[in-house]
Enzyme design. Structure first.
Site, PDB file in Angstrom:
ATOM      1  N   ASP A 326      42.617 -82.335-113.674  1.00 28.24           N
ATOM      2  CA  ASP A 326      43.555 -82.012-112.599  1.00 28.24           C
ATOM      3  C   ASP A 326      44.957 -82.408-113.036  1.00 28.24           C
ATOM      4  O   ASP A 326      45.159 -83.483-113.611  1.00 28.24           O
ATOM      5  CB  ASP A 326      43.188 -82.764-111.319  1.00 28.24           C
ATOM      6  CG  ASP A 326      42.049 -82.086-110.578  1.00 28.24           C
ATOM      7  OD1 ASP A 326      41.870 -80.872-110.781  1.00 28.24           O
ATOM      8  OD2 ASP A 326      41.343 -82.760-109.824  1.00 28.24           O
ATOM      9  N   ASP A 363      52.033 -83.165 -92.577  1.00 29.97           N
ATOM     10  CA  ASP A 363      51.611 -83.204 -93.985  1.00 29.97           C
ATOM     11  C   ASP A 363      51.635 -84.651 -94.463  1.00 29.97           C
ATOM     12  O   ASP A 363      52.702 -85.232 -94.652  1.00 29.97           O
ATOM     13  CB  ASP A 363      52.562 -82.340 -94.813  1.00 29.97           C
ATOM     14  CG  ASP A 363      52.090 -82.168 -96.250  1.00 29.97           C
ATOM     15  OD1 ASP A 363      51.166 -82.909 -96.665  1.00 29.97           O
ATOM     16  OD2 ASP A 363      52.636 -81.303 -96.950  1.00 29.97           O
ATOM     17  N   GLU A 367      54.107 -85.440-101.226  1.00 33.57           N
ATOM     18  CA  GLU A 367      55.075 -84.350-101.304  1.00 33.57           C
ATOM     19  C   GLU A 367      55.646 -84.031 -99.920  1.00 33.57           C
ATOM     20  O   GLU A 367      56.851 -83.850 -99.744  1.00 33.57           O
ATOM     21  CB  GLU A 367      54.416 -83.099-101.904  1.00 33.57           C
ATOM     22  CG  GLU A 367      54.015 -83.243-103.354  1.00 33.57           C
ATOM     23  CD  GLU A 367      52.619 -83.822-103.524  1.00 33.57           C
ATOM     24  OE1 GLU A 367      52.077 -84.348-102.533  1.00 33.57           O
ATOM     25  OE2 GLU A 367      52.083 -83.766-104.639  1.00 33.57           O
ATOM     26  N   ALA A 399      42.576 -75.168 -99.323  1.00 35.86           N
ATOM     27  CA  ALA A 399      42.592 -74.611-100.675  1.00 35.86           C
ATOM     28  C   ALA A 399      42.561 -73.087-100.640  1.00 35.86           C
ATOM     29  O   ALA A 399      42.976 -72.436-101.605  1.00 35.86           O
ATOM     30  CB  ALA A 399      41.400 -75.141-101.468  1.00 35.86           C
ATOM     31  N   MET A 403      48.716 -73.007 -97.740  1.00 28.79           N
ATOM     32  CA  MET A 403      49.965 -73.246 -97.014  1.00 28.79           C
ATOM     33  C   MET A 403      49.645 -73.993 -95.726  1.00 28.79           C
ATOM     34  O   MET A 403      48.488 -74.062 -95.304  1.00 28.79           O
ATOM     35  CB  MET A 403      50.703 -71.933 -96.717  1.00 28.79           C
ATOM     36  CG  MET A 403      49.955 -70.960 -95.843  1.00 28.79           C
ATOM     37  SD  MET A 403      50.906 -69.429 -95.577  1.00 28.79           S
ATOM     38  CE  MET A 403      49.735 -68.487 -94.602  1.00 28.79           C
ATOM     39  N   SER A 404      50.690 -74.573 -95.135  1.00 26.44           N
ATOM     40  CA  SER A 404      50.536 -75.310 -93.884  1.00 26.44           C
ATOM     41  C   SER A 404      51.758 -75.026 -93.021  1.00 26.44           C
ATOM     42  O   SER A 404      52.696 -74.347 -93.449  1.00 26.44           O
ATOM     43  CB  SER A 404      50.403 -76.810 -94.158  1.00 26.44           C
ATOM     44  OG  SER A 404      51.561 -77.296 -94.825  1.00 26.44           O
ATOM     45  N   LYS A 415      54.911 -73.240 -94.818  1.00 28.62           N
ATOM     46  CA  LYS A 415      55.393 -73.787 -96.099  1.00 28.62           C
ATOM     47  C   LYS A 415      54.216 -73.823 -97.056  1.00 28.62           C
ATOM     48  O   LYS A 415      53.122 -74.272 -96.689  1.00 28.62           O
ATOM     49  CB  LYS A 415      55.934 -75.206 -95.896  1.00 28.62           C
ATOM     50  CG  LYS A 415      56.328 -75.940 -97.169  1.00 28.62           C
ATOM     51  CD  LYS A 415      56.357 -77.444 -96.933  1.00 28.62           C
ATOM     52  CE  LYS A 415      54.944 -77.978 -96.732  1.00 28.62           C
ATOM     53  NZ  LYS A 415      54.907 -79.394 -96.353  1.00 28.62           N
ATOM     54  N   ASP A 542      37.737 -85.895-106.217  1.00 27.97           N
ATOM     55  CA  ASP A 542      37.671 -86.913-105.168  1.00 27.97           C
ATOM     56  C   ASP A 542      37.404 -86.343-103.784  1.00 27.97           C
ATOM     57  O   ASP A 542      37.079 -87.092-102.862  1.00 27.97           O
ATOM     58  CB  ASP A 542      38.963 -87.747-105.134  1.00 27.97           C
ATOM     59  CG  ASP A 542      40.197 -86.898-104.879  1.00 27.97           C
ATOM     60  OD1 ASP A 542      40.050 -85.670-104.685  1.00 27.97           O
ATOM     61  OD2 ASP A 542      41.307 -87.454-104.874  1.00 27.97           O
ATOM     62  N   ASP A 546      35.415 -80.807-104.007  1.00 26.52           N
ATOM     63  CA  ASP A 546      35.132 -80.990-105.434  1.00 26.52           C
ATOM     64  C   ASP A 546      33.649 -81.214-105.697  1.00 26.52           C
ATOM     65  O   ASP A 546      33.207 -81.156-106.850  1.00 26.52           O
ATOM     66  CB  ASP A 546      35.904 -82.200-105.997  1.00 26.52           C
ATOM     67  CG  ASP A 546      37.395 -81.948-106.076  1.00 26.52           C
ATOM     68  OD1 ASP A 546      37.776 -80.811-106.396  1.00 26.52           O
ATOM     69  OD2 ASP A 546      38.169 -82.880-105.818  1.00 26.52           O
TER      70      ASP A 546
END
Length: 707
Positions: A326, A363, A367, A399, A403-404, A415, A542, A546
Site C-alpha cells: 500500500d 472525514d 487528509e 472504496a 468520494m464523500s 469531494k 488493516d 482487506d
C-alpha cells in the site's frame, strides 16, 4: 469532525512525545527489538533449558527427528555393551559422547523454545481474571462471555475479551501486547475498532461486541504459538526430514553390510565401533539443529513484534516473488497534508475552501482534518462541527464511490477522486472544466494527490476546483526496493490515487509496477493473477475490506490496529502496525531458508572427512592399502574413531548460535546466494572436520590406552 476523537488525540498529544508516523520500533525501543529481548546463550537461559533437554530424551519426543532417534538408539546400545565390559574405557567414552550428541541437539531446541517461553510468561502476566459488565447491566465472569455478547468498558477496566467497538471512543493501553507505552485510540466504525482482551481502557466509555470464545483470544493464541505448542512442521521441513531419514537408512544399510566383509577378511568389528561409524556418517548436524532453526525463525519475527500464525507463513515469506505494498504508510509517510486550494475560473479560493471544509467535516482521516485546518488557517474560516448542520446527510467515503460529502441547506457537496467527482457532476447535467483537468495533471505529475470538489445547488452541478494533497516518500525506500529487485522480488504499489499520481510516486520510490485507483476487487484479481503465474504473493492490510485479499495472499500481514476480520484473515499480525515491516518479514523468511540450506550443506559435506577418519581405522590392519586414506595421519584406530565422534558432538554445540541467530543475509540473486553458500558452507563443511578431527586426535592420543 468527530469531536470525541479529536478531544482524545489532543489530550494524548500533550502527554506523550511526538513520533514520526509508522516508526520502525515502538517508543523507547531500538528497531527490531520486541517485547522480550534475550541473548543467544545467557547463563540463566542455559540453566533453565537443561531440564528440558533431558526431558526431551523421551523416545516419543525423539521419534519426531529420525536422525536423532537413531543416535539415541545407538547411545542406548553402546551403553548396554559397555555395561557388559566395565573396564572398556573406550566403549564408555564413545557412549558418553553419543549421549552428549543427543543432549546438545535437545539443548539447541530447548534454548530456542526457552526464548519463546519467556515471551509467553510476559503475555500471561497480561491475562487477568475479569468481571464483565454486559450492556443490560448484569455482570458475568470474563470466562463466561460468548461470541456476540455486548460488554461495557469504562476508564480503568480491563477489556475482558477480543472484540470490536460498536459504540463510543476511548484511549486504550496496549503495552502488554505491543510493548508500546503510548495509548491508542479505539472507536466504533472504521479500521480502528478492534480491541484485544487483556488491554486496559484509560479514558471514557466504549461498548464492545465480543468476537472470540474464552481460551481462543489473541493473547491465548500468541501464548500457544510462541511456546511452540501450536507449532507444526512446515512442508519444507517435512521434505528435508524425509531426505535426512532416507540418507540415514542408506548409511544404516551400508553399515549393516560391514560385519560380513570383516568376517570374510578375518577380522571382527565391535558393535560400539559400528554405531560410532553410523552416527558419524548420518547427517546428525542438521538433524540436531533443524527444529531449532524453525523455532528461531519464528522467534526472530516475535522479537520484531510480528506474530506468525504458522511456520508455513514464515517459509512462504522467504519464497515470496511479488510484494503488494500500500502506498500510504508503507511507501509514503502516510499522512498526506492539504497544501493548497486551486479554484477553477469564476470561483474564488474562499468559496472553494468553504465547500472543501464543509465536505470534510465528517472525514476522520488525517487528509480530511488537514483540509479543515488549512481552510481555517489560510482563509479564516472558523472550524465548524457536524452538529451545527441540522438535518444534514453525511456521505461517507467508500472504496467503490471513492468520494464523500454532505447534503445540507439545499445543496450537495462532494469531494474525492477526479474521475468519480466528474462522473457525479455529469450524472446531474454538469460537466468538467479544462481548468480542473489542468490542475489535476499538474498536481499528479508532481507526485501530489488531487481531490476534486464539486457542488450541486440552484445553479446546477459544477466543479469548484481542486485540493492539492502532498505525499512524502519515506527515506531509503528506493534503496530497499533496489535490494528486493536484486533478490528477484517484484514490487507493486497499490493506491487509490489516479494513474498520474501513482506513476509519479512509483517512479520516485523505485517500485517495479503500480495499481492505480485500486478497489478491493482489483487487489484480489491482481493476487490471483500473480498466483496463477506460479508466484507467491505477500501483502499488508488493516480493514475489513482487506480481509479477502489477506486470506488469498500467501503471506498476509494484518495490522494490530486493524479490524478483527483482517487479523483473522491474515497469517501474520504486526503488533506495531507498521506496513513497511513487510520487507523485513520477507528478509527474515529468506534468512530462515538460507540458514537451513547452509547448515544442510555443511552437515552433508563434513561426512567426507569422517569417512577418511573411520574407514581406514576399521580395515587398515587387514587391508594395508587403505592406510593411504588416512590422509590426516591419525595416531591409532581407537583415536581416529573417538576423535570423529567427539567432533561430531562438538560441531553441533558450535553451530547452535548460528542456527538461532541465522546465517547473515545479504540481498542478492538466488544464483549468487547458492554459489556463496556452496563456497562458504560446502567448502567449510569439507575443511573444518579435517582440522577439527586432527586437533582432537592430538589430544586424544595423549590418553593412555587409546593413543
Amino acid at each position: 469532525m468527530n469531536t470525541d476523537t479529536q478531544k482524545h488525540e489532543d489530550a494524548m498529544s500533550t502527554t506523550t512525545p511526538a513520533r514520526a508516523p509508522h516508526d520502525d520500533a515502538p517508543s523507547g525501543q531500538q528497531p527490531g527489538q520486541g517485547r522480550v529481548g534475550a541473548g543467544l546463550f545467557e547463563p540463566k537461559q542455559l540453566v533453565k533449558s537443561l531440564p528440558d533437554a533431558f526431558r526431551k530424551l523421551d523416545p516419543r519426543v525423539m521419534a519426531k527427528s529420525p536422525v536423532m532417534f537413531v543416535v539415541l538408539v545407538g547411545s542406548v546400545l553402546t551403553t548396554a555393551f559397555s555395561v557388559t565390559e566395565p573396564g572398556d574405557w573406550f566403549g564408555w567414552t564413545i557412549s558418553a559422547w553419543l549421549w552428549l550428541t543427543v543432549l546438545f541437539a535437545n539443548l539447541a531446541e530447548a534454548v530456542a523454545e526457552g526464548r519463546g517461553k519467556a515471551q509467553a510468561d510476559t503475555l500471561r502476566r497480561a491475562k487477568t481474571d475479569t468481571v464483565a459488565r454486559r450492556a443490560d447491566g448484569t455482570t458475568v465472569p470474563g470466562t463466561g462471555l460468548t461470541v456476540g455478547d455486548l460488554v461495557v468498558c469504562e476508564a480503568g477496566d480491563v477489556i475482558p475479551g477480543d472484540g470490536d467497538v460498536v459504540e463510543g471512543v476511548a484511549s486504550v493501553d496496549e503495552s502488554a501486547i505491543t510493548g508500546e507505552s503510548a495509548p491508542v485510540i479505539r472507536e466504533s466504525g472504521g479500521d480502528r475498532s478492534a480491541v484485544t482482551g487483556g488491554t486496559k481502557v484509560l479514558s471514557d466509555r466504549i461498548v464492545v461486541r465480543i468476537t472470540t470464545k474464552p481460551g481462543e483470544t489473541f493473547i491465548d493464541r500468541m501464548i500457544n504459538l510462541v511456546e511452540g505448542a501450536a507449532r507444526q512442521k512446515t512442508p519444507n521441513e517435512i521434505a528435508l526430514n524425509i531426505l535426512l531419514a532416507s540418507l540415514t537408512v542408506v548409511f544404516l544399510l551400508a553399515c549393516a553390510t560391514l560385519p560380513p566383509f570383516a568376517d570374510y577378511a578375518g577380522t571382527h568389528l565391535d558393535m560400539i565401533v559400528l554405531v560410532a561409524l553410523l552416527v558419524c556418517l548420518i547427517p546428525t548436524t542438521i538433524g540436531a539443529l533443524l527444529s531449532a532453526i524453525g523455532i528461531a525463525g519464528m522467534d526472530r519475527l516475535v522479537q520484531r513484534n510480528v506474530l506468525a500464525m504458522s511456520g508455513r507463513a514464515v517459509e512462504a515469506a522467504g519464497d515470496v516473488s511479488t510484494l503488494l505494498l500500500d502506498k500510504t504508510g508503507t511507501i509514503t509517510l502516510g499522512n498526506r497534508q492539504a497544501a493548497e486550494f486551486v479554484p477553477v475560473r469564476g470561483v474564488t479560493e474562499a468559496e472553494l475552501a468553504d465547500a472543501a471544509q464543509l465536505s470534510s467535516l465528517a472525514d476522520e482521516t488525517p487528509e480530511g482534518r488537514s483540509i479543515v485546518v488549512l481552510a481555517k488557517e489560510k482563509y479564516g474560516l472558523r472550524e465548524r462541527h457536524q452538529g451545527e448542520l441540522v438535518g444534514a446527510e453525511w456521505i461517507g467515503f467508500t472504496a467503490q464511490t471513492r468520494m464523500s460529502g454532505v447534503d445540507a441547506d439545499g445543496r450537495k457537496v462532494r469531494k474525492g477522486a477526479a474521475g468519480s467527482v466528474v462522473a457525479w457532476v455529469r450524472e446531474r447535467g454538469g460537466s468538467g472544466t479544462e481548468d480542473a483537468d489542468t490542475a489535476v495533471e499538474r498536481i499528479s505529475a508532481a507526485g501530489g494527490t488531487p481531490l476534486l470538489v464539486a457542488v450541486e445547488d440552484e445553479r446546477g452541478a459544477r466543479v469548484l476546483g481542486v485540493v492539492h494533497l502532498k505525499d512524502v516518500v519515506k527515506q531509503g525506500m528506493r534503496e530497499r526496493f533496489d535490494e528486493l529487485r536484486r533478490m528477484g522480488i517484484r514490487t507493486v504499489m497499490i493506491t487509490g490515487d489516479n494513474p498520474l499520481t501513482a506513476k509519479a510516486i512509483a517512479d520516485e520510490a523505485g517500485v517495479d509496477d503500480y495499481l492505480a485507483e485500486a478497489t478491493p476487487e482489483d487487489k484480489m484479481a491482481l493476487i490471483k493473477r500473480e498466483q496463477a503465474g506460479g508466484k507467491l504473493v505477500a501483502m499488508t492490510g488493516d480493514g475489513t475490506n482487506d480481509a479477502p485479499a489477506l486470506a488469498q495472499a500467501d503471506v498476509g500481514v494484518a495490522m494490530n490496529t486493524g479490524t478483527s476480520a483482517a487479523k483473522e484473515a491474515g497469517n501474520m499480525v504486526d503488533l506495531d502496525s507498521n506496513p513497511t515491516k513487510l520487507i523485513e518479514i520477507v528478509e527474515i523468511g529468506k534468512q530462515l531458508l538460507i540458514t537451513r540450506g547452509a547448515l544442510t550443506t555443511f552437515s552433508i559435506a563434513n561426512d567426507v572427512a569422517k569417512y577418511f577418519a573411520i574407514i581406514p581405522a576399521l580395515f587398515a590392519a587387514v587391508y594395508p592399502g587403505l592406510d593411504k586414506l588416512n590422509i590426516m595421519g591419525l595416531s591409532s584406530p581407537d583415536s581416529a574413531i573417538l576423535s570423529a565422534v567427539v567432533f561430531n558432538a562438538l560441531i553441533i554445540l558450535v553451530l547452535v548460535p548460528l542456527a538461532l541467530k541465522g546465517v547473515r543475509y545479504r540481498p542478492t540473486s538466488a544464483d549468487r546466494m547458492l554459489r556463496r553458500n556452496l563456497g562458504v558452507y560446502g567448502l567449510g563443511g569439507l575443511v573444518a572436520p579435517f582440522i577439527g578431527i586432527k586437533l582432537i586426535d592430538l589430544i586424544v592420543s595423549l590418553i593412555p590406552g587409546i593413543g
